[in-house]
Design an enzyme around this catalytic site. Structure first.
Site, short mmCIF file in Angstrom:
data_model
loop_
_atom_site.label_atom_id
_atom_site.label_comp_id
_atom_site.label_asym_id
_atom_site.label_seq_id
_atom_site.Cartn_x
_atom_site.Cartn_y
_atom_site.Cartn_z
N ASN A 1 0.84 -1.19 0.00
CA ASN A 1 0.00 0.00 0.00
C ASN A 1 0.88 1.25 0.00
O ASN A 1 1.57 1.54 0.99
CB ASN A 1 -0.91 0.02 1.24
N GLU A 2 0.91 1.96 -1.12
CA GLU A 2 1.49 3.31 -1.27
C GLU A 2 3.01 3.37 -1.10
O GLU A 2 3.57 4.45 -0.96
CB GLU A 2 0.81 4.31 -0.33
N ASP A 3 3.69 2.23 -1.17
CA ASP A 3 5.15 2.28 -1.05
C ASP A 3 5.80 2.87 -2.30
O ASP A 3 6.86 3.51 -2.21
CB ASP A 3 5.71 0.89 -0.75
N SER B 1 -0.33 -0.90 -4.68
CA SER B 1 -1.53 -0.08 -4.83
C SER B 1 -1.22 1.29 -4.23
O SER B 1 -0.98 1.38 -3.03
CB SER B 1 -2.73 -0.70 -4.11
N HIS C 1 -4.76 6.10 -6.05
CA HIS C 1 -5.33 6.62 -4.81
C HIS C 1 -5.53 8.12 -5.02
O HIS C 1 -4.55 8.86 -5.13
CB HIS C 1 -4.40 6.36 -3.63
#
Length: 865
Positions: A444-446, A499, A516
């Site tokens: 997530n968002e790395d 993501s 996102h």
């Protein structure tokens, strides 16, 4: 082999006690099992309720101590050298040392890994007790030691202490922008003693579905293991079978086969099923499940061990094709394109062992009732409990599963890579039989974090060894370790490196992959009225904060508290989002007239959330019909892990915010929309456009074309009178699984016409199918007094079954257009719709469950009340 007895499993769930390690304190009973330290300390009133007021600050010391758990259990009768005696640990949180009868048998530093330890030589003789001790060390302290031992790594993250990156523990335990810092420890999943001479260690059902869905090939593989000194080949065979559940039947079922055990311990059978009963997402078909069973048989055909799993026959694809908008990203199940409207999921509690199976069902049934097709299990939490995925299979909810990395630059030294590999492979194998799981994402968002800090990322460099030498070594995890595991053991599920992610393009690229979209609320803080223009090919996160129900706020305040107002320190303490004060104030003041009373403020904040998400869901679903321009929208977030103020659409106590209903309306199988073009009143200093264009459209997830009738009305906000003749169109062919766009278009003359709403209604087969109302923005410019609201309850005299299922109706009429009618729901009562706009000349009916004549009727609130 014929002398081998059946496998025996004893769950070690009783006699557990705990205390601070090396203290002279007495051993205290645990609150439950599995458990964690906070739950046990709460039971004995050693700490106050961690969620009350600002008690988070009073319980921080718990994470700084060493804790020990202890149990005793008897040895099995007839200890036998030819058998294995295994202690199985499904999850230890997190830095744990395990001793059996004084001997160290395990050290664990990853809460997501299950362990199996042979204790055959350590068990006491029959009739004597065994002592099992588990020592837990402070996770943050140990993580900081790991961080300090690797100074060359760039240790930085969003949310929590950067040391969290060094420990394989649920990352949200270290605090997030919607939850507190509660760093847990303890035996958080089951512990068992297993006794066997041979066992089935795994069962895999691999499904291949023909392109026409008319035949399925199911390859069932069982794996056998036994103690080193036992002879696997001495087993007679493995019986494998597949049978249909529920309504799945047919003369060909069950199918059975007996397979020999190969030298590697595997047994394989292949079954052909004609006209299989397929598994579908809810709303598209039935959730047919098949039961797959393996039985390990001795030479005399006695059952030594067996495994049963449920699976579904379905084909799941992620469609990525070049088109006029870039490259698509959407899901296709059994050949049918599925618009994936849904939610992101965080753990349902800071203390996950107390989330019951019943609570999981309540949460996931909310998604079905809300027309949500997909849930994304977010990467900063946990691989969820088996019951979560079982329910998604049963209810027909598609699962997007993140691997457990979030918002940071993760290290990739050898020890942690080994741990991550074991963790990920174990959990992929655990989950691979679930038809609901249709995608794994690496993190997530790395990749967003990598962009934000300018870390090295050369997409064209395809040599994994090079990645480990950069300041972004976690690329090796996301693009080498995890895809390899999913390829080998994921049973065909699609893998996505992160993501958001889009084929190496910037994560903000709206033409490819998922995104996102946080430029509403975070980032540039755009007007929510332009949400639809900000989206990408799949919008896997977006959101707007809204306060929870007043009862939820009262749950963390003392009776009569002086802190019971919207800007109090305690209320602010329960909102962990950076800058939430100015963001809530900005969106509220831009759009609504402010109020001073607390309940009124809560209602307004909820309307802001509801309105914002309506613009996102409604506009993005419309784009589904434009060459699949938007493949889905997942709101951040469905749920909360404590009673806080956050982006959740349902709060910690399962109390629905108005936005829950707004989303449900936008995702109905048949929907209708009407909207005028955006005019930025703040940039033009409230100078109106002379004329404003507007459009209507119909959305459908139905597989067949329907005939519809559409009516558009123009109704004065101040008088309730029609300011123009309605527009009506009969016999509209509603496009199946897409959008019937621009059914009506027009212009509003803002000079000659008084402010009015645009109301659209869709009838199909003579029945009301959907309705929508568009208001001139911003709403603060209009008066909403004296709406002439009339509410009538039609309730049954008594309940035929359970009271909660008793169904009545609420009938609503108005004399002037009304905005945001919200019911004050309470425990045991639910409604079919809320946050409703109502216009004169129509009667809106809402189903209400759990109310009988004589009960207190639900109260309500609407904008301007």
């Amino acid at each position: 082999m014929s002398t081998h007895a059946a496998k025996v499993v004893a769950t070690l769930s009783s006699n557990w006690t705990f205390k601070e390690k090396d203290s002279k304190d007495e051993w205290l009973e645990v609150a439950q099992f599995p458990t964690n330290i906070h739950l046990d300390l709460i039971k004995h009133k050693k700490i106050p309720d961690p969620f009350f007021e600002r008690n988070e600050l009073k319980v921080g010391w718990v994470a700084e101590k060493h804790w020990t758990y202890r149990t005793v259990f008897p040895s099995p009768s007839g200890l036998n050298d030819g058998k294995a005696y295994i202690l199985a640990f499904d999850g230890l949180d997190t830095y744990a040392t395990v001793l059996l009868n004084g001997s160290e048998i395990l050290k664990s530093d990853n809460m997501f890994i299950a362990h199996r330890i042979d204790v055959s030589k350590l068990l006491s003789s029959h009739g004597k007790e065994n002592e099992l001790l588990i020592h837990f060390e402070p996770a943050l302290e140990r993580a900081q030691q790991v961080r300090d031992a690797h100074p060359d790594h760039f240790w930085k993250c969003w949310n929590g202490d950067s040391a969290r990156l060094a420990v394989r523990k649920a990352q949200y335990h270290f605090g997030w922008d919607w939850g507190g810092v509660y760093i847990t420890c303890g035996p958080w999943r089951d512990i068992r003693l297993e006794e066997y001479s041979a066992r089935l260690s795994d069962l895999v059902a691999s499904v291949q579905l023909a392109d026409d869905n008319k035949q399925a090939t199911v390859t069932v593989t069982a794996h056998v293991d036994s103690p080193k000194d036992a002879n696997i080949a001495g087993a007679a065979k493995v019986a494998l079978s597949i049978a249909g559940d529920n309504n799945v039947s047919g003369s060909t079922l069950p199918l059975e086969s007996t397979a020999e055990i190969k030298a590697d311990g595997s047994s394989v059978a292949t079954f052909k099923i004609d006209d299989p009963a397929l598994w579908w997402p809810h709303g598209y078909g039935d959730q047919n499940l098949y039961t797959v069973t393996a039985s390990l048989l001795g030479l005399d055909n006695t059952i030594i061990d067996s495994i049963t799993k449920k699976t579904g026959i379905r084909k799941a694809e992620v469609i990525q094709e070049v088109d006029k908008h870039g490259k698509s990203f959407y899901f296709r199940i059994n050949g049918v394109d599925i618009y994936c409207g849904g939610s992101d999921w965080i753990p349902a509690d800071n203390f996950t062992p107390r989330v019951t199976a019943e609570k999981y069902r309540d949460w996931l049934e909310l998604m079905v009732h809300g027309n949500q097709a997909m849930v994304r299990v977010w990467g900063g939490g946990i691989f969820e409990e088996d019951i979560f995925y079982d329910l998604c299979d049963e209810l027909g909810i598609l699962v997007w599963q993140d691997f457990l990395f979030g918002c940071g630059n993760y290290p990739a030294f050898p020890e942690i890579l080994e741990s991550i590999t074991i963790e990920s492979r174990q959990n992929v194998k655990r989950l691979r039989h679930h038809p609901s799981i249709v995608i794994y994402a690496g993190n997530n968002e790395d990749y967003q974090f990598q962009e934000a800090y300018g870390l090295t990322y050369d997409y064209e460099d395809k040599n994994p060894d090079n990645w480990l030498k950069t300041d972004f070594p976690a690329r090796y995890i996301y693009e080498k370790i995890l895809p390899d595991i999913v390829e080998e053991d994921g049973n065909g599920v699609f893998y996505h490196p992160g993501s958001p992610w889009g084929d190496g393009k910037k994560t903000s690229d709206r033409t490819v992959g998922d995104m996102h979209q946080w430029n509403v609320w975070h980032g540039t803080q755009e007007k929510y009225q332009i949400f639809e223009d900000l989206g990408g090919r799949f919008n896997s996160e977006f959101g707007m904060e809204g306060f929870p129900h007043i009862q939820t706020i009262d749950s963390f305040l003392s009776p009569g508290s002086s802190e019971r107002y919207q800007q109090s320190s305690t209320v602010d303490f329960h909102n962990k989002a950076d800058g939430h004060e100015r963001r809530i104030a900005t969106y509220l003041v831009e759009n609504f007239r402010t109020v001073e009373d607390f309940e009124g403020f809560i209602h307004l904040s909820q309307l802001v959330q509801s309105e914002a998400l309506a613009y996102g869901y409604r506009g993005w679903r419309r784009q589904w019909g434009d060459s699949r321009r938007c493949g889905g929208a997942l709101v951040w977030q469905l749920n909360d892990c404590w009673p806080g103020i956050s982006w959740a659409i349902v709060d910690y106590y399962l109390r629905k915010k108005p936005s829950y209903y707004t989303i449900a309306r936008a995702l109905r199988p048949l929907g209708v929309g009407i909207q005028r073009e955006h005019w930025d009143w703040s940039v033009t200093h409230a100078r109106p456009l002379p004329k404003t264009k507007w459009e209507t459209w119909i959305t459908s997830s139905k597989s067949k074309v329907a005939k519809g009738k559409l009516e558009v009305r123009f109704i004065s906000i101040s008088t309730g009178k029609d300011v123009a003749e309605p527009l009506v169109k009969d016999d509209i062919e509603v496009v199946s699984n897409g959008t019937t766009d621009k059914v009506f278009t027009g212009e509003v003359d803002n000079v000659a016409t008084e402010p009015h709403v645009l109301s659209v209604t869709l009838w199909v087969d003579g029945k009301l199918a959907a309705r929508d109302v568009d208001w001139p923005q911003p709403l603060k410019y209009h008066s909403f007094e004296d709406r002439g609201l009339n509410v009538r309850f039609q309730l049954p005299e008594k309940a035929e079954g359970k009271k909660r299922d008793a169904q009545g109706k609420i009938l609503i009429t108005v004399e002037k257009p009304l905005k945001g009618l919200v019911w004050e729901e309470r425990t045991g009562v639910r409604v079919s719709d809320s946050a409703i706009d109502v216009v004169p000349g129509e009667e809106v009916a809402v189903d209400v469950f759990g109310l009988l004549k004589g009960d207190d009727e639900l109260s309500w609130r609407f904008l301007g009340m």
